[in-house]
Write an enzyme that holds these catalytic residues in place. Structure first.
Site, PDB file in Angstrom:
ATOM      1  N   ASP A   1      13.760  -5.457  12.247  1.00 49.46           N
ATOM      2  CA  ASP A   1      15.048  -4.786  12.452  1.00 49.46           C
ATOM      3  C   ASP A   1      15.772  -5.467  13.615  1.00 49.46           C
ATOM      4  O   ASP A   1      15.244  -6.393  14.212  1.00 49.46           O
ATOM      5  CB  ASP A   1      14.821  -3.295  12.708  1.00 49.46           C
ATOM      6  CG  ASP A   1      14.047  -3.054  14.001  1.00 49.46           C
ATOM      7  OD1 ASP A   1      13.663  -4.041  14.673  1.00 49.46           O
ATOM      8  OD2 ASP A   1      13.820  -1.889  14.347  1.00 49.46           O
TER       9      ASP A   1
ATOM     10  N   ASP B   1      11.656   1.152   3.754  1.00 53.01           N
ATOM     11  CA  ASP B   1      10.663   1.158   4.826  1.00 53.01           C
ATOM     12  C   ASP B   1      10.630   2.544   5.434  1.00 53.01           C
ATOM     13  O   ASP B   1      11.636   3.272   5.383  1.00 53.01           O
ATOM     14  CB  ASP B   1      11.035   0.168   5.938  1.00 53.01           C
ATOM     15  CG  ASP B   1      12.080   0.742   6.874  1.00 53.01           C
ATOM     16  OD1 ASP B   1      13.262   0.809   6.477  1.00 53.01           O
ATOM     17  OD2 ASP B   1      11.719   1.182   7.986  1.00 53.01           O
TER      18      ASP B   1
ATOM     19  N   CYS C   1      -7.081   8.001  -7.418  1.00 53.89           N
ATOM     20  CA  CYS C   1      -6.693   6.915  -6.516  1.00 53.89           C
ATOM     21  C   CYS C   1      -7.805   5.875  -6.466  1.00 53.89           C
ATOM     22  O   CYS C   1      -8.984   6.201  -6.439  1.00 53.89           O
ATOM     23  CB  CYS C   1      -6.404   7.466  -5.129  1.00 53.89           C
ATOM     24  SG  CYS C   1      -5.976   6.204  -3.927  1.00 53.89           S
TER      25      CYS C   1
ATOM     26  N   CYS D   1      -8.167   3.603  -4.031  1.00 51.74           N
ATOM     27  CA  CYS D   1      -8.321   3.018  -2.701  1.00 51.74           C
ATOM     28  C   CYS D   1      -9.753   3.172  -2.191  1.00 51.74           C
ATOM     29  O   CYS D   1     -10.531   3.988  -2.693  1.00 51.74           O
ATOM     30  CB  CYS D   1      -7.322   3.622  -1.714  1.00 51.74           C
ATOM     31  SG  CYS D   1      -7.829   5.175  -0.969  1.00 51.74           S
TER      32      CYS D   1
ATOM     33  N   CYS E   1     -10.748   6.789  -1.102  1.00 50.47           N
ATOM     34  CA  CYS E   1     -11.063   7.740  -2.175  1.00 50.47           C
ATOM     35  C   CYS E   1     -12.345   7.376  -2.909  1.00 50.47           C
ATOM     36  O   CYS E   1     -13.008   8.234  -3.468  1.00 50.47           O
ATOM     37  CB  CYS E   1      -9.886   7.837  -3.145  1.00 50.47           C
ATOM     38  SG  CYS E   1      -8.473   8.673  -2.387  1.00 50.47           S
TER      39      CYS E   1
ATOM     40  N   HIS F   1      -5.406   5.156   2.555  1.00 49.53           N
ATOM     41  CA  HIS F   1      -5.038   5.940   1.374  1.00 49.53           C
ATOM     42  C   HIS F   1      -3.513   6.103   1.261  1.00 49.53           C
ATOM     43  O   HIS F   1      -2.944   5.950   0.181  1.00 49.53           O
ATOM     44  CB  HIS F   1      -5.690   7.326   1.382  1.00 49.53           C
ATOM     45  CG  HIS F   1      -5.108   8.213   0.329  1.00 49.53           C
ATOM     46  ND1 HIS F   1      -5.473   8.120  -1.000  1.00 49.53           N
ATOM     47  CD2 HIS F   1      -4.108   9.128   0.377  1.00 49.53           C
ATOM     48  CE1 HIS F   1      -4.741   8.951  -1.714  1.00 49.53           C
ATOM     49  NE2 HIS F   1      -3.904   9.581  -0.902  1.00 49.53           N
TER      50      HIS F   1
END
Ligand SMILES: [Zn+2]
Ligand SMILES: [Zn+2]
Lengths: 436, 396
Positions: free
Chosen positions: B97, B272, B310, B312, B315, B340
């Site tokens: 930014d 974002d 999920c 990930c 999980c 996660h």
């Protein structure tokens, strides 16, 4: 679990193996070694995903009850033991009562109970309750409950009480252990207390050895209550105690030293035949922003100190790895300057990167020690390590740095709470969703 | 002058009903699939996660904050390190930014003039002037693939027309100064920021001004600052309606699931937000119905993973009960929830991309909305915004 001595030298140092683990019959843990210290069941700062990037084989994890007992309801509901519950099913766990290095406030004692300092405050527990918890944790190895958090200069009356209470509790542990179906695959370790008084210490050991048939090892307590003063005192007298005790404990038992002892003291302990350490030292360095950078190759000199304080401004533009030649993920991918920036901005990744390096390097320290013992050159290695540590202490003294090393108390939870920067009143209100 | 070589954008598929589209944005460090969510790594790190972990989570572009990085480690260190990519060990794309937003929002003493933003450093209390030129100079040092112009930031709910007009016009003037000061146009892309707050005429003017410049993409700013959702979505719709279809559009500061779905339908390509990682620190896990606060006692013996569908690593390896025992106590809990939550955001974007490509995006949106509001009480902004792009979510 089986402990086998593979190579023993006249000096006392020895190489052994821990094998015969029910859940992973092919796993061999070589000793002398350090376990990986856990908090809440996880290796401090490392998720199971990251841990698998540091070690590719099952590791021995040190699981203090005090910092993990809060998960009891879930552990009970699951019923498959702590290693599985904490996402580390393939690893071998050794459960102890406390993290020996953590400071605990002086507490009052009850006849058959000892205090357990948990994240929710003090909980008084009996030997029966302790054994109930062991049946839930299902550890491969566990230490008997003891009243062992006394400093070497503790008052005589307090030590007598500690011995008496520990003996009684040990007997309960043995009785429960023999009768327990759930603990058939767990190895029991007796805990020697009253280490400051040689006669009482012997009494403690002799009492434990009465149940030798049930025992796989002996651990040493009664050295410190975790305070800086007690740690200092213990460091000075440790060599003598380790030597006498090393000689008194039968050879076929695994010898365990709990506590946050520096590399020089670890070398001394190994020399006197001690096999297993709790790994607190590596964790403490990581929490403090320090990196262990011992040169492990005898016959070569290193220019760096053996412990680097990466908080120091001097590393601001140092784009070299923590330790050149180190094979860990941190050293292969990141620089001292980056870690210094992460420490300076209090970012959690600093602890992750330092843990990865320190755990790897600490493990290497023991690996090299084993090789030297097997090759009958341990004395050379020991001197090589101690020399580096002495040089570090001298540097600290010359620069007016007051022991930011071994003697300082270890403070796990408070330190980490600060890092997460979470206080309960910061918790935002959010939608609640029913479990699916 | 910006060079086309630092960014190329190809629209690969468009939704036949709404304005949603799938694109491939080629940047110097990575080819990014859009619509994309960009997690925020403020100080050159993603809340305890290793760059390797971010890669396994399919993060293709992440954000750094110029204001923070300019202070620590500072431009000297970053220049010597060879830029932020090398400094933090991240090989994929980065966006920074301008630093202006942080100053105005973090510092009460900021004063904005035609020259720039004047403020007192919270580090040493010295007076600092952040000009458009200075912002670009710092961002050139950091070396992100996409960098932001310095804009004149006004609180979104601010009412004074003259001040909003001044800020909008000044933003256009500052864009010219930023483009002129830009030293690495073949390696970095400046995105202008569409301003004008909630005023249609000013926002239209701002978007048209920016369209006339030689730039490779656009940001939509000045929203998500406390305004009502009914005021928010028409401004997004207005902006995407004007901005070049062949260039990526980045909506700043938006990252809550329902907002992502609606704004993708409105034609936004990049997002974002600090929310997924910030909420992780408080013990909250994102799920399709909102979030779970794992601190709550109801989870102490819940042996389900956060989300059974999920993929990930959290999980796969951990239960809600275990996480309940360590959230807000152990750093590991933050790391696990960040993994996660980022996986959740990445998964949501990925399924939107595949539904757009398969021509099933409108059905996806309808399902998503009905799962998100299980009681069927759809907020007016959801209904109206989607109806504007031809998706009717009202139950018959
Ligand atoms: Zn290393
Ligand atoms: Zn997940």
């Amino acid at each position: 679990m089986r402990f086998t001595i593979k190579h023993a030298n006249l000096g006392g140092e020895r190489v052994g193996t821990l094998t015969g683990f029910m859940k992973s019959p092919n796993t061999v843990i070589e000793t002398p070694t350090a376990a990986l210290l856990t908090q809440g069941g996880s290796v401090t700062h490392l998720t199971s995903e990251v841990l698998s990037k540091v070690f590719t084989t099952p590791q021995l994890l040190w699981v203090p009850l005090s910092n993990s007992v809060q998960v009891e309801p879930g552990l009970k509901a699951q019923g498959q033991g702590m290693a599985k519950f904490s996402g580390l099913p393939e690893h071998i766990i050794c459960v102890s009562q406390h993290n020996m290095s953590e400071v605990t406030p002086p507490g009052h004692f009850e006849l058959e109970k000892v205090p357990l300092w948990t994240k929710n405050g003090k909980k008084m527990i009996t030997a029966e309750r302790y054994m109930d918890l062991m049946e839930l944790y299902k550890p491969e190895i566990f230490l008997a409950i003891a009243d062992g958090r006394t400093a070497l200069n503790e008052g005589y009356k307090r030590v007598l009480k500690s011995l008496d209470r520990s003996c009684n509790m040990f007997d309960t542990c043995v009785r429960r252990y023999k009768a327990s179906k759930l603990l058939q695959n767990s190895a029991l370790v007796g805990v020697v207390v009253a280490s400051g008084l040689s006669k009482k210490r012997d009494e403690s050991l002799n009492h434990i050895l009465k149940s030798k048939d049930s025992l796989s090892g002996v651990a040493l307590a009664g050295l410190t209550d975790g305070t800086e003063e007690a740690n200092k005192l213990a460091s000075k007298q440790l060599e003598n105690i380790l030597q006498t005790m090393g000689e008194a404990i039968p050879n076929d038992l695994l010898r365990i030293v709990e506590g946050c002892w520096n590399p020089a003291l670890i070398m001394v302990a190994i020399e006197h035949g001690w096999d297993l350490f709790d790994g607190a030292y590596a964790t403490k360095l990581s929490n403090a922003g320090h990196a262990l950078t011992l040169n492990l190759y005898t016959g070569s000199e290193s220019r760096d100190l053996c412990i680097l304080d990466l908080n120091d401004e001097r590393y601001k533009e140092d784009f070299t790895p923590v330790l050149s030649g180190c094979e860990c993920l941190t050293c292969k991918k990141h620089t001292r300057a980056y870690i210094r920036h992460l420490l300076n901005t209090r970012e959690m990744l600093s602890s992750v990167l330092l843990s990865i390096h320190n755990l790897h390097h600490f493990d290497q320290l023991f690996r090299h020690a084993r090789q030297h013992i097997a090759g009958n050159t341990f004395q050379v290695y020991k001197k090589h390590i101690i020399k580096q540590y002495e040089a570090f202490k001298q540097y600290e003294a010359a620069n007016g740095i007051i022991n930011n090393d071994s003697d300082k108390p270890f403070n796990g939870i408070t330190q980490i709470k600060k890092k997460i920067k979470v206080s309960d009143d910061e918790i935002p209100t959010i939608n609640v969703v029913n479990g699916s | 002058m910006a060079s086309k070589s630092a960014l190329s954008f190809h629209v690969k598929a468009e939704c036949k009903v709404s304005k949603a589209r799938v694109g491939l944005m080629k940047l110097p460090h990575y080819e990014v699939k859009t619509p994309v969510f960009m997690p925020v790594g403020t100080q050159g790190t993603m809340k305890g996660l290793l760059p390797d972990q971010l890669e396994s989570l399919d993060c293709e572009i992440i954000l750094g904050n110029t204001y923070h990085l300019g202070n620590r480690p500072g431009t000297d260190v970053l220049t010597k390190a060879g830029g932020l990519h090398k400094f933090m060990g991240w090989n994929r794309a980065l966006l920074t930014d301008s630093g202006g937003f942080q100053m105005v929002s973090l510092l009460k003493l900021a004063e904005i003039t035609e020259e720039g933003v004047k403020f007192r450093s919270p580090y040493d209390n010295s007076e600092i002037m952040l000009t458009p030129e200075k912002s670009i100079e710092i961002q050139n040092c950091i070396g992100a693939d996409i960098i932001m112009q310095l804009d004149d930031v006004v609180q979104t709910t601010f009412q004074d027309y003259d001040r909003i007009k001044e800020a909008t016009e000044r933003t256009s003037r500052w864009l010219d100064r930023c483009l002129k000061a830009h030293k690495r146009p073949t390696e970095q892309n400046i995105f202008p920021i569409v301003q004008g707050l909630l005023n249609k005429e000013l926002r239209t003017q701002s978007a048209k001004d920016h369209m006339s410049k030689d730039v490779n993409g656009f940001a939509i700013g000045g929203l998500s600052g406390g305004e009502s959702k009914d005021d928010f979505w028409p401004m997004v719709s207005l902006s995407t309606g004007i901005l070049d279809k062949n260039k990526p559009r980045y909506l700043m500061g938006v990252g809550v699931a329902i907002d992502l779905v609606i704004c993708v339908a409105l034609g936004v390509d990049m997002f974002d937000c600090v929310f997924p990682t910030r909420t992780a620190r408080f013990g909250c896990a994102l799920v399709s119905k909102g979030q779970l606060n794992l601190k709550q006692k109801q989870y102490e013996a819940d042996l389900n993973p956060i989300d059974k569908d999920c993929e990930c690593s959290t999980c796969k390896n951990y239960t809600r009960a275990y996480l309940h025992g360590i959230v807000t106590v152990e750093t590991v809990a933050c790391h696990l929830l960040s993994v996660h939550n980022i996986a959740y955001q990445m998964g949501l974007m990925k399924s939107m991309r595949s539904h757009i490509e398969n021509g099933t995006f409108p059905e996806f949106v309808k399902n998503f909305v009905s799962e998100y509001y299980p009681d069927g009480n759809y907020p007016s902004w959801v209904v109206n915004s989607l109806s504007k792009v031809g998706i009717n979510v009202v139950k018959n």
